[in-house]
Enzyme design. Structure first.
Site, PDB file in Angstrom:
ATOM      1  N   CYS A  70       0.808  -1.225   0.000  1.00 43.78           N
ATOM      2  CA  CYS A  70       0.000   0.000   0.000  1.00 43.78           C
ATOM      3  C   CYS A  70       0.848   1.286   0.000  1.00 43.78           C
ATOM      4  O   CYS A  70       1.437   1.612  -1.011  1.00 43.78           O
ATOM      5  CB  CYS A  70      -0.979  -0.042   1.173  1.00 43.78           C
ATOM      6  SG  CYS A  70      -2.369   1.041   0.944  1.00 43.78           S
TER       7      CYS A  70
ATOM      8  N   HIS B 194      -3.562  -5.571   2.492  1.00 49.74           N
ATOM      9  CA  HIS B 194      -3.175  -5.707   3.907  1.00 49.74           C
ATOM     10  C   HIS B 194      -3.769  -7.017   4.432  1.00 49.74           C
ATOM     11  O   HIS B 194      -4.378  -7.782   3.681  1.00 49.74           O
ATOM     12  CB  HIS B 194      -3.788  -4.560   4.719  1.00 49.74           C
ATOM     13  CG  HIS B 194      -3.302  -3.199   4.367  1.00 49.74           C
ATOM     14  ND1 HIS B 194      -2.072  -2.702   4.754  1.00 49.74           N
ATOM     15  CD2 HIS B 194      -3.899  -2.209   3.652  1.00 49.74           C
ATOM     16  CE1 HIS B 194      -1.939  -1.464   4.323  1.00 49.74           C
ATOM     17  NE2 HIS B 194      -3.026  -1.133   3.646  1.00 49.74           N
TER      18      HIS B 194
HETATM   19  N1  GLN Z   1      -1.997   6.858   2.556  1.00 52.01           N
HETATM   20  C1  GLN Z   1      -2.093   6.055   1.344  1.00 52.01           C
HETATM   21  C2  GLN Z   1      -3.494   6.147   0.700  1.00 52.01           C
HETATM   22  O1  GLN Z   1      -4.439   6.510   1.367  1.00 52.01           O
HETATM   23  C3  GLN Z   1      -1.779   4.609   1.658  1.00 52.01           C
HETATM   24  C4  GLN Z   1      -2.731   4.010   2.679  1.00 52.01           C
HETATM   25  C5  GLN Z   1      -2.245   2.678   3.236  1.00 52.01           C
HETATM   26  O2  GLN Z   1      -1.058   2.403   3.297  1.00 52.01           O
HETATM   27  N2  GLN Z   1      -3.218   1.847   3.699  1.00 52.01           N
HETATM   28  O3  GLN Z   1      -3.637   5.806  -0.481  1.00 52.01           O
END
Ligand code: GLN
Length: 239
Positions: free
Chosen positions: A94, A191
């Site tokens: 992510c 995740h």
């Molecule tokens: N902050 C990034 C987004 O919102 C990644 C989010 C995350 O790592 N879950 O796209």
């Protein structure tokens, strides 16, 4: 003497949301269950990478937390890009996936520079892409996980997606593909943690690391019946 593998874990305090640390636990256990030794080198902002390592892992994070990480990654860019270009296995989840691309254009914090490990670029959208994900991957079969991101990621021509989205959003809700495979690096929005429910990906990365150490270091099969059961249940969860 036991072969000792070193896994670099980048920014474990800042980049570890939705259980991403579980990927490190999974990699370490799957080596130890095979009688192989494993050291996890945790590298925070301002700390140097070890001289030698066998794999790279970076988890996800909120936009705000990505600011400092994006700055610090610039100091590690050359070593990380060179390692993945050389075929080192890497997994980026992510927010880490986004910063391993060219840049992440955050809606609140502007353009955060990436390090170009992966030929991708990410721009925040107005849609928060949240929920359970099921992918069909040519390389790994069915993959499951959980996503929560605003960023939509575009792959350049020399990159291929990790899989096709059967359930969920993925890289971009309009394109129905998720993640990236580039050399022996994998980027994904999944995740969950990702690897414990998708052990075939964990062993793929570990086998690459093992073969880079010694051509005849073949990882023995493990009983993944519990993991397979967990993945089947996860597949049935509503988005
Ligand atoms: N902050 C990034 C987004 O919102 C990644 C989010 C995350 O790592 N879950 O796209």
């Amino acid at each position: 003497m036991k072969t000792k593998f070193t896994i670099v874990h980048l920014y474990p305090k800042r980049m570890n949301i939705y259980g991403d640390y579980g990927n490190i636990i999974c990699l370490r256990k799957r080596l130890q269950w095979r009688g192989l030794d494993c050291e996890v080198a945790e590298v925070e902002a301002g700390e140097a990478l070890p001289k030698n390592f066998d794999m790279i892992f970076i988890g996800g994070g909120q936009d705000r937390g990505q600011i400092r990480v994006a700055e610090d990654l610039q100091h590690k860019k050359h070593q990380l890009v060179e390692a993945v270009e050389d075929g080192l296995p890497a997994l980026a989840i992510c927010g880490g996936y986004q910063l391993f691309g060219d840049y992440f254009l955050s809606s609140d914090y502007g353009q955060l520079p990436g390090i170009g490990v992966f030929p991708v670029v990410t721009k925040a959208t107005q849609t928060r892409m949240i929920g359970n994900v099921v992918l069909q991957s040519q390389a790994f079969g069915t993959l499951v996980g959980f996503e929560n991101h605003s960023g939509a990621t575009e792959l350049y021509d020399n990159a291929r997606p990790l899989g096709k989205v059967n359930k969920g959003y993925g890289n971009d809700p309009t394109k129905k593909f998720e993640g990236v495979i580039y050399n022996n690096g994998i980027g994904t929005y999944l995740h969950g943690s990702f690897l414990p429910k998708n052990p075939q990906v964990a062993d793929h990365l570990l086998q690459i690391a093992a073969t880079r150490r010694s051509n005849d270091l073949e990882l023995s099969p493990l009983d993944d019946s519990l993991a397979k059961k967990a993945a089947l249940i996860a597949q049935k969860r509503p988005q």
